[in-house]
Design an enzyme around this catalytic site. Structure first.
Site, short mmCIF file in Angstrom:
data_model
loop_
_atom_site.label_atom_id
_atom_site.label_comp_id
_atom_site.label_asym_id
_atom_site.label_seq_id
_atom_site.Cartn_x
_atom_site.Cartn_y
_atom_site.Cartn_z
CG HIS A 332 -1.60 1.27 1.52
ND1 HIS A 332 -2.90 1.54 1.17
CD2 HIS A 332 -1.13 2.39 2.12
CE1 HIS A 332 -3.21 2.77 1.56
NE2 HIS A 332 -2.14 3.31 2.13
CD GLU A 333 2.41 3.76 3.78
OE1 GLU A 333 2.86 4.81 3.30
OE2 GLU A 333 1.34 3.70 4.41
CG HIS A 336 0.48 6.32 -0.63
ND1 HIS A 336 -0.72 6.85 -1.04
CD2 HIS A 336 0.24 5.76 0.58
CE1 HIS A 336 -1.64 6.62 -0.11
NE2 HIS A 336 -1.09 5.96 0.87
CD GLU A 411 -4.31 6.52 2.55
OE1 GLU A 411 -4.05 5.32 2.75
OE2 GLU A 411 -3.42 7.40 2.50
ZN ZN Z 1 -1.90 5.28 2.67
#
Ligand code: ZN
Length: 469
Positions: A332-333, A336, A411
């Site tokens: 997930h990170e 980004h 997100e």
């Molecule tokens: Zn995030």
């Protein structure tokens, strides 16, 4: 439209109260949910137990009630400061301090520095009872606080010293640029603020963050190999991989990445990792007997050998994520990063700074604005505060609402990215676990969350993950 001084002042005050009323209304909507939703929502029945849900509910309720009183206090405080001329008072006082040391008020930049120092000390002192209560009553009661009073105070003084050591020279330079920059000063001011943020980003990790927390390289092993593979698979230029001892402050957990271009580092909070979390209870009991920070390291190694001593009282609760889940969180990170979210935020921030300085340039010579706040001169420092904080406040509110909305969108996109890496299942369980460990309350009022949440509520994230494309 021809506004006089008192119109300007009243408009600022009214807007301050309108925003306060709006936010208090939103919080009361959310607080109402904490009071009335006492059963696990249907969507989460299988993954969230009633006991954790109740704990999260009570924790959120305590925080919300605290926020209510803190909010009233802050509002009354700032209103009184405005009405009774706290700003001009502190400005004159700063001038007197300078005179006492033999300088006259022609030294505007020095006076601004004394002013800034005084204002910061004032807000630190008036904020102290609130942060003490939040840390040692609320967080403590719900089992999150890991700090001793000595550590808390030392940390606070350290933060104050470091932030002043940065803020004073930066602000002096900025004021100087505005004063000597001529008609196009806003271009230089913007360039300066860009340079400062780039410098801060590059020195923060190596020189500033280590003043507060200990960063240790993640040891060789399954997790490290997994993370390196994951980074390589999406061409993330991973240079360093650290664990930070966040558990020294709080047992809330997190992970982030950091750095320029080809020089990225990933930082994992020890509280995120299952293996580290095991030592946590042991650490806390030991810490309470020891004041000094330097002996803490020894105590950690000591307790590793004798973990059984401290497990008598509480049954060991398993916290943190397993390796697959940590990898999903990082998926997930890194999403980004791959989707350029940070770059987009930086760009928006730069356009915004440029615009604000340009408009500031148009307004800064309006003596009326200064008179409205009780000044008969127009010091640059005061102009910056009045215009950036008060005159721009409607714009700031709109901007922050848009940024919160954008953040939630990012997100979802990062979650979808992790899903694309075939990590949806692990991400799902990590989100649930982290929500449990951090006692997040999973039910959100739509209006409150739209205004306040930079991350979508848990249920929405799980729904989005489950969706099949
Ligand atoms: Zn995030």
């Amino acid at each position: 439209m021809d506004l006089n001084e008192s119109d300007i002042f009243n408009a600022v005050l009214v807007f301050l109260w309108v925003m306060y009323a709006w936010e208090t209304y939103l919080s009361s909507r959310q607080r109402n949910l904490y009071r009335t939703v006492t059963e696990v929502p249907q969507e989460l029945e299988k993954v969230l137990d009633a006991e954790t849900f109740e704990k999260a509910r009570l924790y959120s309720l305590d925080k919300s009630v605290f926020g209510f009183w803190h909010g009233i206090w802050g509002q009354i405080e700032s209103t009184l400061i405005l009405i009774y001329g706290g700003m001009p008072f502190l400005w004159r006082f700063s001038g007197q301090v300078l005179e006492y040391f033999g300088y006259n008020s022609e030294y505007e930049i020095s006076q601004s520095m004394v002013f800034l120092l005084g204002a910061t000390l004032f807000s630190t002192i008036t904020g102290l009872p609130w942060s003490l209560y939040s840390t040692f009553v609320i967080e403590e009661k719900h089992g999150f606080n890991k700090q001793s009073l000595g550590f808390f105070l030392k940390d606070m003084v350290k933060k104050l010293v470091v932030s002043m050591a940065l803020a004073l020279p930066i602000t002096s330079l900025l004021i100087w640029i505005i004063k000597v920059g001529g008609d196009y000063f806003f271009i230089y001011a913007w360039g300066f603020s860009l340079a400062i943020s780039l410098i801060l980003v590059s020195v923060y990790a190596d020189y500033i963050a280590p003043l507060f927390d200990k960063f240790t390289p993640l040891p060789e092993g399954e997790l490290r190999t997994g993370i390196e593979k994951l980074a390589a698979s999406i061409e993330f230029p991973l240079k360093k991989l650290y664990v930070v001892d966040g558990s020294k402050r709080s047992s809330h957990s997190n992970a982030y990445f950091y750095g320029f271009w080809k020089n990225k580092r990933i930082v994992l909070f020890d509280t995120l990792l299952e293996d580290y979390a095991k030592e946590e209870d042991a650490k806390k009991t030991d810490e309470s007997n020891e004041e000094s920070e330097s002996t803490k390291d020894e105590s950690t190694t000591k307790t590793e050998d004798t973990p059984n001593d401290t497990t008598e009282e509480k049954p060991k609760k398993k916290v943190g994520c397993n390796n697959e889940e940590v990898l999903a969180v990082l998926g997930h990170e890194l999403g980004h990063w791959k989707l350029n979210h940070n770059l987009k935020n930086l760009l928006i921030g730069q356009v915004n700074t440029f615009l604000c300085f340009a408009i500031f340039g148009l307004l800064m010579k309006e003596q009326k604005l200064y008179s409205a706040f009780g000044f008969d001169s127009s010091p640059t420092m005061i102009g910056l505060i009045i215009i950036f904080q008060f005159i721009f406040s409607p714009y700031n509110e709109v901007l922050s609402f848009c940024m919160t909305w954008l953040s939630r969108r990012f997100e979802f996109q990062a979650d979808a990215f992790a899903k694309g890496l075939k990590r949806a299942e692990a991400l799902r369980s990590s989100l649930i676990k982290l929500n449990k460990d951090n006692l997040g309350f999973p039910v959100a009022d739509w209006l409150f969350s739209a205004w306040n949440y930079s991350h979508p509520p848990l249920i929405e994230r799980l729904k989005a993950l489950d969706k099949t494309e």
